[in-house]
Design a protein around this motif. Structure first.
Motif, PDB file in Angstrom:
ATOM      1  N   UNK A   1      29.983 -52.762  45.223  1.00  0.00           N
ATOM      2  CA  UNK A   1      30.389 -51.413  45.622  1.00  0.00           C
ATOM      3  C   UNK A   1      29.191 -50.643  46.173  1.00  0.00           C
ATOM      4  N   UNK A   2      29.485 -49.661  47.031  1.00  0.00           N
ATOM      5  CA  UNK A   2      28.413 -48.883  47.626  1.00  0.00           C
ATOM      6  C   UNK A   2      27.603 -48.113  46.584  1.00  0.00           C
ATOM      7  N   UNK A   3      28.277 -47.699  45.496  1.00  0.00           N
ATOM      8  CA  UNK A   3      27.577 -46.941  44.452  1.00  0.00           C
ATOM      9  C   UNK A   3      27.125 -47.808  43.292  1.00  0.00           C
ATOM     10  N   UNK A   4      27.090 -49.124  43.485  1.00  0.00           N
ATOM     11  CA  UNK A   4      26.689 -50.041  42.426  1.00  0.00           C
ATOM     12  C   UNK A   4      25.175 -50.063  42.289  1.00  0.00           C
ATOM     13  N   UNK A   5      24.651 -50.515  41.147  1.00  0.00           N
ATOM     14  CA  UNK A   5      23.195 -50.623  40.981  1.00  0.00           C
ATOM     15  C   UNK A   5      22.541 -51.508  42.046  1.00  0.00           C
ATOM     16  N   UNK A   6      23.244 -52.602  42.456  1.00  0.00           N
ATOM     17  CA  UNK A   6      22.676 -53.484  43.478  1.00  0.00           C
ATOM     18  C   UNK A   6      22.485 -52.744  44.797  1.00  0.00           C
ATOM     19  N   UNK A   7      23.509 -51.978  45.202  1.00  0.00           N
ATOM     20  CA  UNK A   7      23.439 -51.267  46.468  1.00  0.00           C
ATOM     21  C   UNK A   7      22.377 -50.169  46.430  1.00  0.00           C
ATOM     22  N   UNK A   8      22.398 -49.366  45.374  1.00  0.00           N
ATOM     23  CA  UNK A   8      21.427 -48.281  45.254  1.00  0.00           C
ATOM     24  C   UNK A   8      20.009 -48.843  45.172  1.00  0.00           C
ATOM     25  N   UNK A   9      19.849 -49.912  44.388  1.00  0.00           N
ATOM     26  CA  UNK A   9      18.531 -50.520  44.242  1.00  0.00           C
ATOM     27  C   UNK A   9      17.992 -51.070  45.543  1.00  0.00           C
ATOM     28  N   UNK A  10      18.855 -51.749  46.319  1.00  0.00           N
ATOM     29  CA  UNK A  10      18.418 -52.317  47.598  1.00  0.00           C
ATOM     30  C   UNK A  10      17.989 -51.221  48.558  1.00  0.00           C
ATOM     31  N   UNK A  11      18.781 -50.137  48.647  1.00  0.00           N
ATOM     32  CA  UNK A  11      18.417 -49.027  49.526  1.00  0.00           C
ATOM     33  C   UNK A  11      17.114 -48.365  49.062  1.00  0.00           C
ATOM     34  N   UNK A  12      17.002 -48.143  47.764  1.00  0.00           N
ATOM     35  CA  UNK A  12      15.829 -47.445  47.236  1.00  0.00           C
ATOM     36  C   UNK A  12      14.551 -48.260  47.420  1.00  0.00           C
ATOM     37  N   UNK A  13      14.592 -49.533  47.017  1.00  0.00           N
ATOM     38  CA  UNK A  13      13.392 -50.371  47.136  1.00  0.00           C
ATOM     39  C   UNK A  13      13.037 -50.595  48.602  1.00  0.00           C
ATOM     40  N   UNK A  14      14.064 -50.814  49.433  1.00  0.00           N
ATOM     41  CA  UNK A  14      13.808 -50.993  50.856  1.00  0.00           C
ATOM     42  C   UNK A  14      13.140 -49.776  51.474  1.00  0.00           C
ATOM     43  N   UNK A  15      13.593 -48.585  51.079  1.00  0.00           N
ATOM     44  CA  UNK A  15      12.997 -47.355  51.602  1.00  0.00           C
ATOM     45  C   UNK A  15      11.556 -47.204  51.131  1.00  0.00           C
ATOM     46  N   UNK A  16      11.296 -47.546  49.859  1.00  0.00           N
ATOM     47  CA  UNK A  16       9.929 -47.469  49.336  1.00  0.00           C
ATOM     48  C   UNK A  16       9.004 -48.445  50.063  1.00  0.00           C
ATOM     49  N   UNK A  17       9.494 -49.661  50.308  1.00  0.00           N
ATOM     50  CA  UNK A  17       8.679 -50.631  51.038  1.00  0.00           C
ATOM     51  C   UNK A  17       8.404 -50.165  52.464  1.00  0.00           C
ATOM     52  N   UNK A  18       9.392 -49.512  53.071  1.00  0.00           N
ATOM     53  CA  UNK A  18       9.199 -48.994  54.426  1.00  0.00           C
ATOM     54  C   UNK A  18       8.134 -47.895  54.432  1.00  0.00           C
ATOM     55  N   UNK A  19       8.183 -47.018  53.422  1.00  0.00           N
ATOM     56  CA  UNK A  19       7.146 -45.986  53.308  1.00  0.00           C
ATOM     57  C   UNK A  19       5.774 -46.625  53.069  1.00  0.00           C
ATOM     58  N   UNK A  20       5.762 -47.675  52.228  1.00  0.00           N
ATOM     59  CA  UNK A  20       4.508 -48.395  52.000  1.00  0.00           C
ATOM     60  C   UNK A  20       3.982 -49.046  53.260  1.00  0.00           C
ATOM     61  N   UNK A  21       4.873 -49.546  54.101  1.00  0.00           N
ATOM     62  CA  UNK A  21       4.465 -50.149  55.373  1.00  0.00           C
ATOM     63  C   UNK A  21       3.786 -49.112  56.266  1.00  0.00           C
ATOM     64  N   UNK A  22       4.369 -47.921  56.361  1.00  0.00           N
ATOM     65  CA  UNK A  22       3.780 -46.866  57.189  1.00  0.00           C
ATOM     66  C   UNK A  22       2.388 -46.501  56.667  1.00  0.00           C
ATOM     67  N   UNK A  23       2.266 -46.408  55.334  1.00  0.00           N
ATOM     68  CA  UNK A  23       0.958 -46.109  54.747  1.00  0.00           C
ATOM     69  C   UNK A  23      -0.043 -47.226  55.054  1.00  0.00           C
ATOM     70  N   UNK A  24       0.404 -48.477  54.922  1.00  0.00           N
ATOM     71  CA  UNK A  24      -0.489 -49.612  55.149  1.00  0.00           C
ATOM     72  C   UNK A  24      -0.990 -49.642  56.591  1.00  0.00           C
ATOM     73  N   UNK A  25      -0.143 -49.235  57.539  1.00  0.00           N
ATOM     74  CA  UNK A  25      -0.545 -49.262  58.944  1.00  0.00           C
ATOM     75  C   UNK A  25      -1.644 -48.248  59.234  1.00  0.00           C
ATOM     76  N   UNK A  26      -1.705 -47.165  58.433  1.00  0.00           N
ATOM     77  CA  UNK A  26      -2.778 -46.186  58.637  1.00  0.00           C
ATOM     78  C   UNK A  26      -4.112 -46.686  58.114  1.00  0.00           C
TER      79      UNK A  26
END
Length: 462
Positions: A207-232
């Motif tokens: 489900x969209x509101x399941x722990x798997x879905x929320x976790x994937x979106x959250x961790x993916x967003x954090x990794x994306x933010x980490x990528x932007x930081x790493x590029x600097x």
């Protein structure tokens, strides 16, 4: 052109064979992954290949890409299940991540800005030929022989492309030490994988509101933010942030993002739509889709005359009017499927995309010197790959939600019609987004670009 043909034929030959592959291996709900995992692997590898090409040269990178594409094709042809086929498609994607951008970058290296539209038209014509050859082979193989042959046909093409490049393309690059941005590459790969997984499997496997879905979106967003930081912090970032700090490069990248989404939406769902709703053969469905890639090189070849006279932005806006018109026509008649309407819509969209993709790419390439052109070209095609990967995930999620509402098992013609119409509406929305990016694009002209960027310096001369 032969190297481009590897990617072009693979893209056009697979779409028509999806129903046959699913019938043999099963896993209908997983079929969008055949496209998304390929595009994901392609997308995350493009920036790394592009950066390396600016340091070690274009030739070794494109040869590595051809070798990976060959390996992936052989493995795909031997796949025993849908998960195995999906995994081997990722290997193909890693190869395509080098082949397509390097072919375009090499063209940008050795031709002037006035010549590039014609040359890009030649490269686009490969897609036109592939749009006829690919669906024809795909239909013949899937109907009369074996779908596995659609992957084995890449073997002689890979060998030919590598042989031609080794024999005829020569470059002289001054060797220098370089530092690979491993952290940035890992963070980018992880972020995109989780975000696309969340979009594609949300509402399907969980489900969209399941722990798997929320976790994937959250961790993916954090990794994306980490990528932007790493590029600097990276000494040689895999995706330099200066690329998106310039309005021209950012706007053309956003245009590439939308082009990728529109293109994959059509190539992924038009054949399935026609076969599922009208029960046409894979061959007929593929040839109908071919109208898209026939229109593209026609307008791409002519785009040079238009942007040299009226500017890049005007040319792109003209193309978007055509893309939007064709997309609206396709969505409006989605509930009344006819081969004529679908073919006409695809042709008009193809004409528009040729006036959008080629001028926006040439504008980006022509604004920088040789030592930045690989990164700029890679970023533009990276955006297109991301658009395709995210687009097929979103379109697949929309289609799967409607299939689920109609019940389990193979979808009925009504379900295919409803799902495809929803996807076509989503394509219209994507086209509106591209139009907004085109309106924001600076009004540059070929005569106002830097002289060093307009010329064609050879690597041997740098």
């Amino acid at each position: 052109m032969v190297s481009t043909g590897l990617v072009a034929i693979d893209a056009t030959i697979l779409a028509t064979a999806v129903p046959t592959i699913v019938g043999d291996l099963g896993g209908f709900a997983q079929f969008p992954w055949l496209f998304s995992v390929y595009l994901l692997a392609q997308a995350v590898s493009v920036p790394l290949y592009a950066k390396l090409s600016d340091t070690v040269g274009r030739k070794p990178i494109i040869l590595v890409g051809i070798a990976l594409f060959l390996l992936g094709s052989i493995l795909c042809g031997l796949a025993w299940s849908m998960p195995a086929l999906i995994a081997f498609r990722a290997v193909q994607g890693l190869g395509a991540g080098a082949v397509q951008p390097m072919a375009v970058t090499i063209a940008g290296d050795i031709y002037t800005v006035a010549e590039r539209a014609k040359v890009q038209g030649y490269l686009a014509s490969v897609w036109a030929v592939s749009s006829v050859v690919g669906p024809t082979l795909g239909g013949v193989f899937s109907q009369f022989l074996s779908w596995r042959l659609i992957f084995f046909v890449n073997i002689p093409l890979c060998i030919l492309a590598a042989a031609l490049l080794m024999r005829t393309f020569h470059e002289s690059i001054e060797p220098r030490r370089h530092r690979v941005d491993y952290l940035g590459s890992i963070l980018l790969t992880g972020a995109l994988t989780l975000l696309i997984l969340a979009v594609l499997e949300g509402g399907q496997s969980w489900a969209w509101n399941s722990p798997q879905s929320i976790g994937a979106f959250a961790i993916g967003s954090l990794l994306l933010a980490g990528f932007i930081w790493a590029e600097t912090k990276a000494a040689e970032p895999v995706l330099p942030l200066w690329v998106i700090s310039r309005r021209l490069l950012l706007s053309t990248s956003l245009i590439g993002l939308g082009v990728g989404a529109i293109l994959i939406g059509l190539t992924s769902f038009v054949p399935t739509y026609l076969q599922g709703a009208l029960s046409v053969s894979p061959l007929v469905a593929g040839l109908t889709l071919a109208a898209l890639t026939i229109g593209w090189p026609i307008s791409a070849t002519l785009s040079g005359r238009i942007y040299l006279r009226f500017g890049f932005r005007t040319t792109v806006l003209l193309g978007m009017i055509l893309v939007l018109s064709g997309s609206i026509l396709l969505a409006a008649f989605g509930g009344q499927p006819t081969i004529v309407i679908v073919g006409l819509s695809c042709f008009v969209i193809g004409l528009g995309l040729g006036l959008v993709a080629t001028p926006s790419l040439v504008a980006a390439q022509s604004s920088v010197p040789w030592n930045e052109r690989g990164v700029v070209t890679g970023t533009n095609l990276f955006s297109r790959s991301i658009g395709s990967a995210v687009g097929v995930a979103i379109f697949g999620a929309v289609a799967n939600a409607i299939f689920a509402a109609y019940g389990t098992g193979m979808p009925s013609p009504a379900a295919v019609e409803a799902a495809s119409t929803s996807v076509f509406i989503a394509i219209v929305i994507a086209a509106l987004g591209v139009l907004a990016a085109a309106l924001w694009m600076p009004d540059v002209r070929a005569t106002t670009l830097p002289v060093a960027a307009r010329s064609a310096p050879r690597p041997a001369e740098d």
